[in-house]
Design a protein around this motif. Structure first.
Motif, PDB file in Angstrom:
ATOM      1  N   LYS A  40      12.482   8.287   3.791  1.00 46.68           N
ATOM      2  CA  LYS A  40      13.382   8.455   2.649  1.00 46.68           C
ATOM      3  C   LYS A  40      12.658   9.049   1.439  1.00 46.68           C
ATOM      4  CE  LYS A  40      17.175   6.443   0.104  1.00 46.68           C
ATOM      5  NZ  LYS A  40      18.154   5.378   0.055  1.00 46.68           N
ATOM      6  N   PHE A  41      11.397   8.635   1.230  1.00 51.29           N
ATOM      7  CA  PHE A  41      10.732   9.006  -0.022  1.00 51.29           C
ATOM      8  C   PHE A  41       9.470   9.839   0.170  1.00 51.29           C
ATOM      9  CE2 PHE A  41      12.820   4.824  -0.770  1.00 51.29           C
ATOM     10  CZ  PHE A  41      13.722   5.199  -1.752  1.00 51.29           C
ATOM     11  N   LEU A 101       0.828  -1.207   0.000  1.00 52.73           N
ATOM     12  CA  LEU A 101       0.000   0.000   0.000  1.00 52.73           C
ATOM     13  C   LEU A 101       0.859   1.253   0.000  1.00 52.73           C
ATOM     14  CD1 LEU A 101      -2.828  -0.839   2.573  1.00 52.73           C
ATOM     15  CD2 LEU A 101      -3.177  -0.148   0.186  1.00 52.73           C
ATOM     16  N   LEU A 102       1.831   1.303   0.906  1.00 55.44           N
ATOM     17  CA  LEU A 102       2.652   2.509   1.017  1.00 55.44           C
ATOM     18  C   LEU A 102       3.472   2.724  -0.251  1.00 55.44           C
ATOM     19  CD1 LEU A 102       3.522   4.896   2.775  1.00 55.44           C
ATOM     20  CD2 LEU A 102       5.315   3.441   3.741  1.00 55.44           C
ATOM     21  N   LEU A 103       4.062   1.661  -0.788  1.00 54.02           N
ATOM     22  CA  LEU A 103       4.834   1.777  -2.030  1.00 54.02           C
ATOM     23  C   LEU A 103       3.953   2.284  -3.161  1.00 54.02           C
ATOM     24  CD1 LEU A 103       6.834  -1.538  -1.602  1.00 54.02           C
ATOM     25  CD2 LEU A 103       7.915   0.695  -1.984  1.00 54.02           C
ATOM     26  N   SER A 104       2.706   1.815  -3.207  1.00 55.57           N
ATOM     27  CA  SER A 104       1.780   2.261  -4.243  1.00 55.57           C
ATOM     28  C   SER A 104       1.410   3.730  -4.040  1.00 55.57           C
ATOM     29  CB  SER A 104       0.536   1.372  -4.218  1.00 55.57           C
ATOM     30  OG  SER A 104      -0.448   1.889  -5.083  1.00 55.57           O
ATOM     31  N   MET A 105       1.130   4.113  -2.794  1.00 55.27           N
ATOM     32  CA  MET A 105       0.743   5.500  -2.521  1.00 55.27           C
ATOM     33  C   MET A 105       1.899   6.469  -2.762  1.00 55.27           C
ATOM     34  SD  MET A 105      -1.823   4.973   0.727  1.00 55.27           S
ATOM     35  CE  MET A 105      -3.366   4.042   0.491  1.00 55.27           C
ATOM     36  N   LEU A 106       3.133   5.997  -2.529  1.00 52.27           N
ATOM     37  CA  LEU A 106       4.315   6.828  -2.798  1.00 52.27           C
ATOM     38  C   LEU A 106       4.748   6.724  -4.258  1.00 52.27           C
ATOM     39  CD1 LEU A 106       6.465   6.067   0.392  1.00 52.27           C
ATOM     40  CD2 LEU A 106       5.382   8.242  -0.177  1.00 52.27           C
ATOM     41  N   ASN A 107       4.056   5.858  -4.999  1.00 50.58           N
ATOM     42  CA  ASN A 107       4.339   5.704  -6.429  1.00 50.58           C
ATOM     43  C   ASN A 107       5.787   5.269  -6.686  1.00 50.58           C
ATOM     44  OD1 ASN A 107       3.377   5.667  -9.027  1.00 50.58           O
ATOM     45  ND2 ASN A 107       3.732   7.848  -9.405  1.00 50.58           N
ATOM     46  N   LEU A 108       6.265   4.316  -5.858  1.00 51.19           N
ATOM     47  CA  LEU A 108       7.647   3.846  -5.969  1.00 51.19           C
ATOM     48  C   LEU A 108       7.691   2.510  -6.710  1.00 51.19           C
ATOM     49  CD1 LEU A 108       8.835   4.567  -2.314  1.00 51.19           C
ATOM     50  CD2 LEU A 108       9.608   5.763  -4.372  1.00 51.19           C
ATOM     51  N   PRO A 109       8.587   2.384  -7.690  1.00 50.75           N
ATOM     52  CA  PRO A 109       8.734   1.088  -8.361  1.00 50.75           C
ATOM     53  C   PRO A 109       9.533   0.114  -7.487  1.00 50.75           C
ATOM     54  CG  PRO A 109      10.307   2.660  -9.243  1.00 50.75           C
ATOM     55  CD  PRO A 109       9.520   3.396  -8.186  1.00 50.75           C
ATOM     56  N   TYR A 110       9.219  -1.183  -7.575  1.00 52.12           N
ATOM     57  CA  TYR A 110       9.967  -2.190  -6.817  1.00 52.12           C
ATOM     58  C   TYR A 110       9.743  -3.550  -7.461  1.00 52.12           C
ATOM     59  CZ  TYR A 110       5.459  -3.409  -4.661  1.00 52.12           C
ATOM     60  OH  TYR A 110       4.161  -3.786  -4.449  1.00 52.12           O
ATOM     61  N   ASP A 111      10.644  -4.478  -7.139  1.00 52.62           N
ATOM     62  CA  ASP A 111      10.494  -5.856  -7.621  1.00 52.62           C
ATOM     63  C   ASP A 111       9.891  -6.714  -6.529  1.00 52.62           C
ATOM     64  OD1 ASP A 111      11.715  -5.366 -10.134  1.00 52.62           O
ATOM     65  OD2 ASP A 111      13.677  -5.364  -9.140  1.00 52.62           O
ATOM     66  N   LYS A 112       8.951  -7.558  -6.922  1.00 54.50           N
ATOM     67  CA  LYS A 112       8.364  -8.510  -5.977  1.00 54.50           C
ATOM     68  C   LYS A 112       9.142  -9.820  -6.015  1.00 54.50           C
ATOM     69  CE  LYS A 112       3.565  -6.942  -6.099  1.00 54.50           C
ATOM     70  NZ  LYS A 112       2.158  -7.305  -6.348  1.00 54.50           N
ATOM     71  N   VAL A 113       9.510 -10.326  -4.831  1.00 51.21           N
ATOM     72  CA  VAL A 113      10.052 -11.677  -4.725  1.00 51.21           C
ATOM     73  C   VAL A 113       8.966 -12.509  -4.052  1.00 51.21           C
ATOM     74  CG1 VAL A 113      11.912 -13.123  -3.839  1.00 51.21           C
ATOM     75  CG2 VAL A 113      12.370 -10.720  -4.426  1.00 51.21           C
ATOM     76  N   LEU A 114       8.263 -13.300  -4.836  1.00 50.56           N
ATOM     77  CA  LEU A 114       7.114 -14.049  -4.308  1.00 50.56           C
ATOM     78  C   LEU A 114       7.582 -15.347  -3.653  1.00 50.56           C
ATOM     79  CD1 LEU A 114       4.566 -13.476  -7.209  1.00 50.56           C
ATOM     80  CD2 LEU A 114       4.399 -12.608  -4.858  1.00 50.56           C
ATOM     81  N   LEU A 115       7.132 -15.571  -2.423  1.00 50.73           N
ATOM     82  CA  LEU A 115       7.494 -16.776  -1.669  1.00 50.73           C
ATOM     83  C   LEU A 115       6.239 -17.598  -1.414  1.00 50.73           C
ATOM     84  CD1 LEU A 115       9.819 -15.042   0.926  1.00 50.73           C
ATOM     85  CD2 LEU A 115      10.541 -16.446  -1.008  1.00 50.73           C
ATOM     86  N   ASP A 116       6.404 -18.901  -1.344  1.00 47.79           N
ATOM     87  CA  ASP A 116       5.272 -19.784  -1.075  1.00 47.79           C
ATOM     88  C   ASP A 116       5.447 -20.441   0.296  1.00 47.79           C
ATOM     89  OD1 ASP A 116       3.286 -21.666  -0.951  1.00 47.79           O
ATOM     90  OD2 ASP A 116       3.592 -22.412  -3.003  1.00 47.79           O
TER      91      ASP A 116
END
Lengths: 195, 195
Positions: free
Chosen positions: A75-76, A17-32
């Protein structure tokens, strides 16, 4: 920036949510979790708890959500999401601690027992969670947001497990101001669904 | 500055320690839980939880320990106890969150059940607390302090309920690095006994 997560995680959702609201790009590392990927030696080296989220940025690693949100906001996010003055910072951190207290160990643990993710006394957790909701209701009946009369990371930290409380057998209808705040959070620019 | 407390409170002890280490004068407002003074209407207005500590300074009121420690450290502690840069601030807040997680809901709640201050499943709490001690042991075997290789409010926030774990039936001898850190905290200038 890299976020280790699985999509259903409520704690990882705070960062998404915060990354989306700050409009920051990032890579997802999906874990199972079902494949034991949270307990692998490589992941335990990143996070001794064996939990998501883990946020990596440059050389920095944050292995729980509070620190990671503080990092992103400071930071952002300028002065908006987490101010730097002593009183403002402390007011936000007070409600961040609330998200780690009644909300996590009340509302979320009740939900975790219902979903068979952990053991323990579900009525004890529900009682603790409802005491937290009563405090939230009293506060939100007079304030639109948790801290400083504006949206801060305190709202984002509390929102996921408050809004999911019904999955733990805790109805939110007795708390109309809380429900109205949940709707306000969901109307914020950048808000995304958990799954 | 005013601190509402009762002397045995571990959460109030965090603030008494920090105030002493920062050499700050303050007035104590002593409350007696046995006389219901934490549930009086006047006190509930200060703190909806009906708990100590509450810190008042000028017009600011902080009703839980994390926010109050952040306030004191940022306002009076310079960059030492709580730095202002994003990564440093976040590393300290990560371990502050740890004090609100495994340490409070594991170690302290086990102790609270033993002392008949609350209900719930004591073995569940002990298991959660021991998982936290294992993480602390691993970290403190390689680091003298919790965050940033120096004393910060993260050490002060974790210390009380870690050191009191034996009162909850959790021996600290299996965690020698934790015991050595407890001794280091107790040797800090300004350290005071709880009672």
């Amino acid at each position: 920036m890299k976020l280790h997560l699985f999509e259903r995680s409520g704690n990882a959702y705070k960062l998404r949510l915060l990354l989306s609201m700050l409009n920051l790009p990032y890579d997802k590392v999906l874990l199972d979790p079902a494949k034991g990927e949270l307990k692998s030696a490589a992941f335990l080296k990143l996070n001794p708890r064996g939990q998501v989220p883990v946020l990596e940025d440059g050389g920095e690693v944050f292995w729980e959500s509070t620190g990671a949100m503080v990092y992103l906001a400071r930071k952002f996010g300028g002065e908006t999401w987490l101010p730097s003055d002593a009183a403002g910072l402390a007011q936000v951190m007070q409600w961040m601690a609330f998200a780690q207290n009644e909300v996590l160990f009340g509302l979320q643990w009740a939900r975790a027992v219902v979903l068979k993710l952990r053991g323990g006394d579900v009525e004890e957790y529900r009682g603790y969670g409802r005491a937290g909701l009563a405090i939230l209701e009293q506060h939100l009946a007079k304030n639109a947001w948790l801290a400083l009369n504006r949206t801060t990371i305190a709202d984002i930290a509390n929102y996921p497990y408050v809004s999911l409380a019904p999955e733990g057998g805790i109805a939110l209808e007795p708390y109309p101001a809380v429900l109205a705040w949940v709707s306000r959070v969901q109307a914020l620019p950048g808000w995304i669904k958990r799954v």
